[in-house]
Design an enzyme around this catalytic site. Structure first.
Site, PDB file in Angstrom:
ATOM      1  N   PRO A   1     -43.176  10.678  12.080  1.00  0.00           N
ATOM      2  CA  PRO A   1     -43.824  10.910  13.728  1.00  0.00           C
ATOM      3  C   PRO A   1     -42.619  11.548  14.657  1.00  0.00           C
ATOM      4  CG  PRO A   1     -43.717   8.329  13.340  1.00  0.00           C
ATOM      5  CD  PRO A   1     -43.533   9.117  12.102  1.00  0.00           C
ATOM      6  N   GLU A   2     -42.774  12.699  15.476  1.00  0.00           N
ATOM      7  CA  GLU A   2     -41.969  12.904  16.431  1.00  0.00           C
ATOM      8  C   GLU A   2     -42.484  12.675  17.852  1.00  0.00           C
ATOM      9  OE1 GLU A   2     -40.516  16.905  15.272  1.00  0.00           O
ATOM     10  OE2 GLU A   2     -40.879  16.593  13.140  1.00  0.00           O
TER      11      GLU A   2
END
Ligand SMILES: [Zn+2]
Length: 264
Positions: A2-3
């Site tokens: 996840p960014e």
């Protein structure tokens, strides 16, 4: 992994836990260097994001910092069903529980009594991230621009997906030395970064292939920005801007997909 947009979406979904108190806590993995006793009784004052980190401010106890890394998840749930790979449970006085699910045990949870202590760069969706600020970072770096975008000490929250997409939007070759970008290119890249991050937040982030297991919203479906990716994961497909076949290069061990014709 996840960014920024995925973590931002998760933090927003965790908002109902603000103002609750941790009535019980279970730490189920001895790799987590955290004691349930340090958490029990604490009120959750806020849930925020810094870079790719989730920060739970605990009244009088400091900040509980969660980094999901490759496969971690936080899930807000009310059921007592056993969730596989649960490594920590926070039982709240609202009857909700927060489950930290960490199949590959790469994610981390750390309590920092004196507050968030990571050395992170500017938040790319904050007002202080201006084209001028990006220009200063770029002019002082000989690293390829893709690597600069991934450097969390310079800009916090961008990973492989959004770096590739921002560079495509700006029409910039990922291998270009950062300091070689002129003012117009910096301005285009700034617009590329901010537009792709806000567009992805609007779509609740990206959910890709097996990384669905890596990133899932708290008990809900993932985001849909994968339907809007221009280059990431699209090697050998035509560029939607110019029709040229998308290629892939390896930089510092990371893949970058780009268009060899319209990214110069
Ligand atoms: Zn192209």
């Amino acid at each position: 992994m996840p960014e920024l947009p995925e973590v931002e979406t998760l933090v927003r979904r965790l908002h109902p836990i603000v103002g609750t108190r941790i009535a019980g806590a279970e730490v189920l993995d001895d790799r987590l260097e955290i004691s349930a006793n340090d958490l029990i009784g604490a009120a959750i004052e806020s849930v925020t994001r810094r870079g790719k980190h989730i920060v739970l401010a605990l009244d009088g106890r400091g900040d509980l910092i969660v980094h999901l890394r490759m496969s971690g998840r936080l899930r807000l749930d009310r059921s007592d069903d056993e969730i596989p790979y649960t490594r920590m449970i926070l039982r709240l006085d609202s009857d909700d529980s927060v489950y930290f699910i960490n199949p590959r045990r790469l994610g981390t949870v750390v309590l920092c009594p004196s507050g968030f202590d990571r050395n992170l760069g500017v938040e790319p969706i904050a007002p202080e991230f201006t084209a001028e600020a990006l220009g200063q970072l770029a002019s002082g770096s000989r690293a390829p621009i893709k690597q600069l975008l991934l450097d969390q000490r310079k800009i916090a929250g961008i990973g492989n997906i959004y770096a590739a997409e921002a560079l495509w939007r700006a029409g910039i070759d990922p291998r270009r030395p950062s300091s070689s970008l002129d003012e117009d290119e910096v301005s285009d890249l700034h617009a590329g970064i901010t537009s792709v991050l806000f567009d992805a937040i609007d779509q609740l982030g990206t959910t890709i292939g097996s990384s669905v297991s890596d990133y899932r919203q708290s008990g809900k479906g993932g985001g849909s920005f994968q339907n809007h990716l221009a280059v990431y994961g699209r090697e050998n497909e035509p560029c939607e801007r110019c029709g040229t076949t998308i290629e892939r290069v390896i930089q510092a061990g990371r893949s970058t997909c780009y268009c060899p014709a319209c990214q110069t």
